[in-house]
Design a protein around this motif. Structure first.
Motif, PDB file in Angstrom:
ATOM      1  N   GLY A  51       0.863  -1.420   0.121  1.00 61.18           N
ATOM      2  CA  GLY A  51      -0.144   0.580   0.031  1.00 61.18           C
ATOM      3  C   GLY A  51       0.755   1.425   0.322  1.00 61.18           C
ATOM      4  N   GLN A  52       0.269   2.271  -1.128  1.00 60.27           N
ATOM      5  CA  GLN A  52       1.600   3.582  -1.236  1.00 60.27           C
ATOM      6  C   GLN A  52       2.931   2.970  -1.560  1.00 60.27           C
ATOM      7  OE1 GLN A  52      -0.306   7.057   1.247  1.00 60.27           O
ATOM      8  NE2 GLN A  52      -1.998   6.223   1.902  1.00 60.27           N
ATOM      9  N   GLY A  53       3.455   1.712  -1.551  1.00 59.20           N
ATOM     10  CA  GLY A  53       4.845   2.080  -2.254  1.00 59.20           C
ATOM     11  C   GLY A  53       5.495   1.863  -0.168  1.00 59.20           C
ATOM     12  N   ARG A  54       4.670   1.984   1.376  1.00 56.93           N
ATOM     13  CA  ARG A  54       5.361   2.612   1.757  1.00 56.93           C
ATOM     14  C   ARG A  54       5.332   1.140   3.146  1.00 56.93           C
ATOM     15  NH1 ARG A  54       2.275   7.873   2.983  1.00 56.93           N
ATOM     16  NH2 ARG A  54       3.285   8.500   0.898  1.00 56.93           N
ATOM     17  N   PHE A  55       6.180   1.552   3.672  1.00 58.72           N
ATOM     18  CA  PHE A  55       6.711   0.307   5.188  1.00 58.72           C
ATOM     19  C   PHE A  55       7.673   0.382   5.912  1.00 58.72           C
ATOM     20  CE2 PHE A  55       9.396  -1.433   1.866  1.00 58.72           C
ATOM     21  CZ  PHE A  55      10.859  -1.611   2.825  1.00 58.72           C
ATOM     22  N   THR A  56       7.149  -0.105   7.072  1.00 60.09           N
ATOM     23  CA  THR A  56       8.291   0.688   8.511  1.00 60.09           C
ATOM     24  C   THR A  56       9.342  -0.147   9.022  1.00 60.09           C
ATOM     25  OG1 THR A  56       7.181   2.702   9.138  1.00 60.09           O
ATOM     26  CG2 THR A  56       9.372   2.222  10.428  1.00 60.09           C
ATOM     27  N   LEU A  57      10.599  -0.504   8.954  1.00 61.84           N
ATOM     28  CA  LEU A  57      11.224  -2.433   8.533  1.00 61.84           C
ATOM     29  C   LEU A  57      12.105  -1.187   9.729  1.00 61.84           C
ATOM     30  CD1 LEU A  57      12.013  -4.671   9.145  1.00 61.84           C
ATOM     31  CD2 LEU A  57      13.343  -4.173   6.659  1.00 61.84           C
ATOM     32  N   ASP A  58      12.354  -1.905  11.289  1.00 54.41           N
ATOM     33  CA  ASP A  58      13.323  -1.447  11.762  1.00 54.41           C
ATOM     34  C   ASP A  58      13.142  -0.280  12.347  1.00 54.41           C
ATOM     35  OD1 ASP A  58      13.553  -4.365  12.816  1.00 54.41           O
ATOM     36  OD2 ASP A  58      15.530  -3.791  10.860  1.00 54.41           O
ATOM     37  N   GLY A  59      11.906   0.753  12.587  1.00 53.24           N
ATOM     38  CA  GLY A  59      12.386   1.546  12.873  1.00 53.24           C
ATOM     39  C   GLY A  59      12.133   3.317  11.573  1.00 53.24           C
ATOM     40  N   ARG A  60      12.520   2.483  10.804  1.00 54.03           N
ATOM     41  CA  ARG A  60      13.268   3.231   9.837  1.00 54.03           C
ATOM     42  C   ARG A  60      11.901   3.334   8.439  1.00 54.03           C
ATOM     43  NH1 ARG A  60      18.454   2.887   5.365  1.00 54.03           N
ATOM     44  NH2 ARG A  60      17.950   4.792   3.906  1.00 54.03           N
ATOM     45  N   PRO A  61      11.187   4.051   7.938  1.00 56.06           N
ATOM     46  CA  PRO A  61      10.868   4.369   7.104  1.00 56.06           C
ATOM     47  C   PRO A  61      10.862   4.275   5.743  1.00 56.06           C
ATOM     48  CG  PRO A  61      11.101   6.338   7.317  1.00 56.06           C
ATOM     49  CD  PRO A  61      11.648   5.805   8.099  1.00 56.06           C
ATOM     50  N   TYR A  62      10.184   3.777   4.621  1.00 57.33           N
ATOM     51  CA  TYR A  62      11.109   3.625   3.170  1.00 57.33           C
ATOM     52  C   TYR A  62      10.341   3.859   2.571  1.00 57.33           C
ATOM     53  CZ  TYR A  62      14.943   0.589   5.160  1.00 57.33           C
ATOM     54  OH  TYR A  62      16.190   0.080   5.853  1.00 57.33           O
ATOM     55  N   GLN A  63      10.162   3.661   1.011  1.00 55.02           N
ATOM     56  CA  GLN A  63       9.475   4.709   0.598  1.00 55.02           C
ATOM     57  C   GLN A  63       9.910   3.461  -0.743  1.00 55.02           C
ATOM     58  OE1 GLN A  63       6.223   6.382  -0.282  1.00 55.02           O
ATOM     59  NE2 GLN A  63       6.418   5.814  -1.944  1.00 55.02           N
ATOM     60  N   LEU A  64       8.517   3.136  -2.085  1.00 52.58           N
ATOM     61  CA  LEU A  64       9.228   2.345  -2.872  1.00 52.58           C
ATOM     62  C   LEU A  64       8.560   3.232  -4.114  1.00 52.58           C
ATOM     63  CD1 LEU A  64       8.214  -1.555  -1.548  1.00 52.58           C
ATOM     64  CD2 LEU A  64      10.380  -0.281  -1.495  1.00 52.58           C
TER      65      LEU A  64
END
Length: 358
Positions: free
Chosen positions: A92-105
């Protein structure tokens, strides 16, 4: 019974970068044949017998690389037969957070990330090595390094996919991956099946069985809401054999949903994800997998603009996909089975597409 043939290769065309692209042919002892190109890791053709013993095409595809590079194909982008990664399905929206860091795909499906982004694994030229498996079956190994930052994903991801055409007319696909940074991974194959290719107007008469009692509810942009809804009383109930088209009109847009597989894994490490019977030819397809879900997509976006094997046009619902996978948008749903691969771990999954008759 004759021995399986040694895999062969022939020229298939040139990639957009000008690299020569081969086509590998795997033939088993019964004469069944799989053709696979390392461009996208794509299964271009699969020939298996019908109830009369006649070999026939059962997947949608093209006879040259030009078909996959044409403007019409690029615009439709149906992913015929391709390997999908790093993340199959949508985020969704190309976004996720991993180990507290946001990523934009990369976003390539409206607001969302689909099937690895603008240049997913379906558009790369994999390294290929044809060989014979220990049991004598013809096999093809494909490898690809997805670099850190590829389409926005963290980590250098090393992927290996093994295709084997088994003696029981099964195409076995094994996936392995390792990474040097934590990253989401969800790998699958996107074959479109029609077990009566060229003999029926569409695939809606195929009888489908899905041994799943829940499915992943999605919003109108096909992103999961988080609800895993029971299938009884809904058009998603395929626990008993039902024609693919019997209730498709009750599903806005048609089937493009993930079913939650509940059967325990067999000693082989695989469970049945689906069974398909095509009454015209008698062909059957059994799908076995180690994955927790299967996406059934009914070719809703095919529109007849693409013409493939034997000059056959591919209209809406002409083929269907059974993509074994983790659930869509899992990085944003902690309650879904986890898809994060970390350094030191090995991603491994197996899917078998076994063909028969009855």
């Amino acid at each position: 019974m004759a021995a399986a043939a040694t895999p062969t290769s022939a020229p298939f065309g040139y990639s957009p970068e000008g690299d020569a692209v081969p086509l590998f042919t795997l033939t088993n002892a019964h004469g069944a044949e799989a053709r696979i190109t390392p461009y996208g890791g794509t299964v271009t053709s699969l020939l298996v017998p019908d109830r009369a013993g006649q070999l026939g095409e059962v997947v949608l595809g093209f006879d040259s690389l030009d078909g996959y590079l044409s403007p019409a194909y690029q615009q439709a982008n149906p992913y015929f037969g391709a390997l999908i990664g790093r993340y199959a399905n949508r985020i969704g929206q190309g976004r996720f957070t991993l180990d507290g860091r946001p990523y934009q795909l990369a976003t390539n499906n409206g607001l969302h990330h689909l099937h690895g982004g603008r240049r997913g694994f379906n558009q790369v030229l994999w390294q290929a090595t044809a060989h014979t498996a220990p049991d004598g079956s013809p096999a093809l190994r494909l490898t690809h390094l997805s670099p850190d930052g590829d389409e926005g994903y963290p980590g250098n991801l090393q992927v290996t996919v093994d295709y084997t055409l088994c003696a029981d007319n099964a195409l076995r696909i094994e996936y392995h991956a390792t990474t040097d940074k934590a990253t989401p991974v969800n790998l699958t194959n996107h074959c479109y099946f029609n077990l009566a290719h060229g003999q029926v107007p569409d695939a809606l008469g195929h009888e489908l069985t899905l041994p799943a009692d829940r499915y992943t509810v999605v919003d109108d942009t096909l992103i999961p809401t988080g609800e895993l809804r029971p299938v009884p009383g809904t058009p998603f109930d395929f626990r008993e054999p039902t024609a693919l088209g019997a209730r498709i009109g009750q599903v806005p847009g048609g089937y493009d949903h993930n079913w939650v597989l509940h059967q325990p894994l067999a000693p082989s490490g695989l469970h049945r994800a689906a069974f398909v019977h095509e009454p015209t030819t008698g062909r059957t397809l059994t799908v076995l997998t180690s994955q927790p879900g299967v996406q059934c997509y009914a070719g809703n976006f095919l529109d007849g603009s693409l013409t493939g094997h034997d000059g056959t046009a591919y209209p809406r619902h002409y083929g269907f996909c059974l993509e074994t996978q983790h659930f869509p948008d899992s990085p944003n749903h902690p309650d879904f089975p986890g898809t994060i691969l970390r350094p030191g771990q090995v991603f491994h999954s197996t899917t078998v597409y076994r063909f028969g008759v009855r």
